[in-house]
Write a protein that holds these residues in place. Structure first.
Motif, PDB file in Angstrom:
ATOM      1  N   VAL A 184       0.840  -1.205   0.000  1.00 45.25           N
ATOM      2  CA  VAL A 184       0.000   0.000   0.000  1.00 45.25           C
ATOM      3  C   VAL A 184       0.876   1.257   0.000  1.00 45.25           C
ATOM      4  O   VAL A 184       0.650   2.201  -0.760  1.00 45.25           O
ATOM      5  N   VAL A 185       1.896   1.254   0.854  1.00 50.37           N
ATOM      6  CA  VAL A 185       2.788   2.414   0.945  1.00 50.37           C
ATOM      7  C   VAL A 185       3.489   2.655  -0.391  1.00 50.37           C
ATOM      8  O   VAL A 185       3.552   3.779  -0.886  1.00 50.37           O
ATOM      9  N   SER A 187       2.523   1.749  -3.339  1.00 49.52           N
ATOM     10  CA  SER A 187       1.559   2.200  -4.343  1.00 49.52           C
ATOM     11  C   SER A 187       1.256   3.687  -4.177  1.00 49.52           C
ATOM     12  O   SER A 187       1.210   4.432  -5.152  1.00 49.52           O
ATOM     13  N   CYS A 188       1.030   4.114  -2.931  1.00 49.81           N
ATOM     14  CA  CYS A 188       0.748   5.536  -2.677  1.00 49.81           C
ATOM     15  C   CYS A 188       1.960   6.382  -3.039  1.00 49.81           C
ATOM     16  O   CYS A 188       1.840   7.446  -3.658  1.00 49.81           O
ATOM     17  N   TYR A 189       3.143   5.914  -2.661  1.00 55.84           N
ATOM     18  CA  TYR A 189       4.364   6.651  -2.977  1.00 55.84           C
ATOM     19  C   TYR A 189       4.572   6.730  -4.494  1.00 55.84           C
ATOM     20  O   TYR A 189       4.980   7.769  -5.023  1.00 55.84           O
ATOM     21  N   THR A 191       2.360   6.992  -6.776  1.00 54.88           N
ATOM     22  CA  THR A 191       1.544   8.055  -7.377  1.00 54.88           C
ATOM     23  C   THR A 191       2.195   9.429  -7.157  1.00 54.88           C
ATOM     24  O   THR A 191       2.111  10.285  -8.021  1.00 54.88           O
ATOM     25  N   LEU A 192       2.862   9.626  -6.012  1.00 58.84           N
ATOM     26  CA  LEU A 192       3.570  10.893  -5.778  1.00 58.84           C
ATOM     27  C   LEU A 192       4.721  11.052  -6.768  1.00 58.84           C
ATOM     28  O   LEU A 192       4.934  12.118  -7.339  1.00 58.84           O
ATOM     29  N   LEU A 193       5.471   9.967  -6.947  1.00 58.49           N
ATOM     30  CA  LEU A 193       6.616   9.998  -7.870  1.00 58.49           C
ATOM     31  C   LEU A 193       6.158  10.328  -9.283  1.00 58.49           C
ATOM     32  O   LEU A 193       6.766  11.133  -9.970  1.00 58.49           O
ATOM     33  N   ARG A 194       5.074   9.682  -9.701  1.00 57.32           N
ATOM     34  CA  ARG A 194       4.582   9.908 -11.066  1.00 57.32           C
ATOM     35  C   ARG A 194       4.121  11.349 -11.252  1.00 57.32           C
ATOM     36  O   ARG A 194       4.154  11.868 -12.359  1.00 57.32           O
ATOM     37  N   GLY A 196       5.636  13.850 -10.001  1.00 57.15           N
ATOM     38  CA  GLY A 196       6.816  14.720  -9.957  1.00 57.15           C
ATOM     39  C   GLY A 196       7.278  15.114 -11.353  1.00 57.15           C
ATOM     40  O   GLY A 196       6.798  14.595 -12.350  1.00 57.15           O
ATOM     41  N   VAL A 200      12.823  14.841 -10.819  1.00 66.98           N
ATOM     42  CA  VAL A 200      12.487  13.734  -9.921  1.00 66.98           C
ATOM     43  C   VAL A 200      12.885  12.416 -10.575  1.00 66.98           C
ATOM     44  O   VAL A 200      13.503  11.542  -9.961  1.00 66.98           O
ATOM     45  N   CYS A 204      16.209   9.786  -9.045  1.00 64.19           N
ATOM     46  CA  CYS A 204      15.771   8.614  -8.297  1.00 64.19           C
ATOM     47  C   CYS A 204      16.974   7.759  -7.924  1.00 64.19           C
ATOM     48  O   CYS A 204      17.680   7.266  -8.793  1.00 64.19           O
ATOM     49  N   ALA A 208      14.180   4.756  -4.102  1.00 63.24           N
ATOM     50  CA  ALA A 208      12.978   5.114  -4.849  1.00 63.24           C
ATOM     51  C   ALA A 208      12.719   4.092  -5.958  1.00 63.24           C
ATOM     52  O   ALA A 208      11.576   3.724  -6.225  1.00 63.24           O
ATOM     53  N   LEU A 211      11.046   1.079  -4.393  1.00 69.36           N
ATOM     54  CA  LEU A 211       9.632   1.339  -4.075  1.00 69.36           C
ATOM     55  C   LEU A 211       8.808   1.375  -5.354  1.00 69.36           C
ATOM     56  O   LEU A 211       7.677   0.897  -5.390  1.00 69.36           O
TER      57      LEU A 211
ATOM     58  N   THR B 178      12.498  11.712  -3.736  1.00 72.61           N
ATOM     59  CA  THR B 178      13.073  10.449  -4.218  1.00 72.61           C
ATOM     60  C   THR B 178      13.925   9.751  -3.174  1.00 72.61           C
ATOM     61  O   THR B 178      14.178   8.554  -3.296  1.00 72.61           O
ATOM     62  N   LEU B 240       1.812  12.161   1.162  1.00 65.54           N
ATOM     63  CA  LEU B 240       1.795  10.711   1.321  1.00 65.54           C
ATOM     64  C   LEU B 240       0.824  10.305   2.421  1.00 65.54           C
ATOM     65  O   LEU B 240       0.035   9.358   2.260  1.00 65.54           O
TER      66      LEU B 240
END
Lengths: 269, 269
Positions: A184-185, A187-189, A191-194, A196, A200, A204, A208, A211, B178, B240
């Motif tokens: 879950v973590v 997956s949520c992370y 979406t943040l990376l994408r 960026g 970003v 990486c 990163a 993850l 990252t 996050l």
């Protein structure tokens, strides 16, 4: 010659790895899958000897391995429990949540619920390896029938893995923390990376990337798992959120000693 | 014979890797470190030719690499800026946060702030490798002096890495996402894992093991970074947390389609 016939329903990364290892052990391996291309590929990489229908598989296997996602696994167990007695002296599944499986299988003879603690973020039989389970823990829920459980342990050991007896409840609580929360973590992370920008992408580091690798795992598989184990996942997730909240507050306040305490580190000298 | 003398202040995993690679390139490598045992080990593994004092290092190096944690890096830069002119035609640091470094180095001649995007969770020179930077991005903040920046790029390329020009502000914003947020998450998750019971230990799959590996990184290094970059880390951390909150709520509500949307997945067919 009296070879064991191992039947695999679902020739993905796990089922395929079981097949590769069983063939290496000298077993005859049959495979069934709802996708014809998967079966063709499983034959091509040597994960199965022969492809058959799911019905033939149930009729012909000495050991039957249900290696599908959780929902189809539950459906298969229900179907098998209501069909004619099967020849298999051992039927196992490999799904990541065990309580719903154990409940569904209450009336299926010779069934043991199991979960190999080995995985790959890649899916499909092309990710299968004959040493995927080597020296890994492979959990099983004791059935109460000692002879049956001995057969389950024997099969797990034949895969190179280490049998680990655990109740369905303890298993589901533990993997919520060790497997489902990290997913879950990630997956949520992801979406943040994408969300960026380019820098970003370029900056990486290995963490990163890892993850992101985890986040790329099939949601098709995770969807069933998250739903089935939400009662165990949610409290762990809340604990993590609370830790992260405290971290964000300590960061904002510049309270680095507080961070050290949060992370369980010795205080700064 | 006109060999370049590379001076390394701080012979840890990064400094040691620079030394191993520079020696492979045929440079003379000097090392200084506040810890005598680190210097001894650096000589033993071949990361430096000779150990000298920090003062001698500054006097003798053609290229000076400050490879310490952030706080000591800032102190060293301040000290060098106020000492007699140095012979080095290039002075770089490798710290993970760039804005405080650039600000501290405003009056230090021939200085370029850099950050290799390669790391290892293990610290100390025993984790050094001569190919640690191979084909990795190595960020640098252009100084405005084109000849100096060309020397910085040349040095980075001599390490096998790919020079990446970026402003200090953009760098610090990107690595917050990252690198620093994943570290915070892994550290918080690590405390949850440690609070778990034995079955948690036994059922750790590869993902949990990786997060645990990250969590094990030296807090001594992270402490300075988190403090220096908290303004960039905190907003990402809040994003996050908000994603995780929504996930926990969707789990509680059994809203799996909502989860798919949260994770950026296509809706269930």
């Amino acid at each position: 010659l009296n070879r064991t016939t191992v039947g695999i329903l679902g020739v993905g990364a796990i089922g395929g790895s079981v097949g590769l290892r069983a063939r290496r052990n000298g077993d005859r391996v049959l495979g069934a899958d709802s996708q014809a291309t998967a079966l063709k590929e499983a034959r091509a990489v040597g994960a199965i000897d022969t492809s058959v229908s799911a019905e033939e598989l149930a009729r012909l296997s000495d050991v039957l391995v249900i290696a599908t996602y959780l929902e189809p696994t539950l459906k298969t167990i229900e179907r098998l429990a209501h069909s004619a007695p099967l020849p298999a002296s051992l039927i196992i599944d490999v799904a990541s949540v065990k309580l719903p499986v154990v409940q569904a299988a209450a009336e299926l003879a010779n069934f043991v619920a199991t979960h190999p603690m080995a995985g790959t973020e890649r899916s499909g039989v092309e990710a299968a390896r004959d040493d995927l389970f080597e020296r890994r823990a492979w959990a099983y829920v004791p059935s109460g029938d000692e002879a049956l459980d001995r057969r389950a342990r024997g099969f797990i050991e034949s895969m190179g893995a280490i049998p680990l007896a655990i109740s369905a409840e303890d298993h589901d609580r533990a993997v919520a923390l060790t497997s489902h929360v990290p997913q879950v973590v990630a997956s949520c992370y992801g979406t943040l990376l994408r969300a960026g920008d380019d820098s970003v992408e370029e900056l990486c580091g290995p963490v990163a990337a890892e993850l992101r690798r985890i986040a790329a795992m099939s949601f098709g598989m995770w969807r069933d798992i998250l739903r089935a184990n939400s009662a165990n996942i949610e409290p762990h997730l809340r604990s993590l959120i609370s830790k992260l909240e405290s971290t964000a507050e300590a960061l904002l306040a510049g309270d680095i000693d507080g961070l050290a305490t949060l992370f369980g580190e010795p205080r700064r000298q």
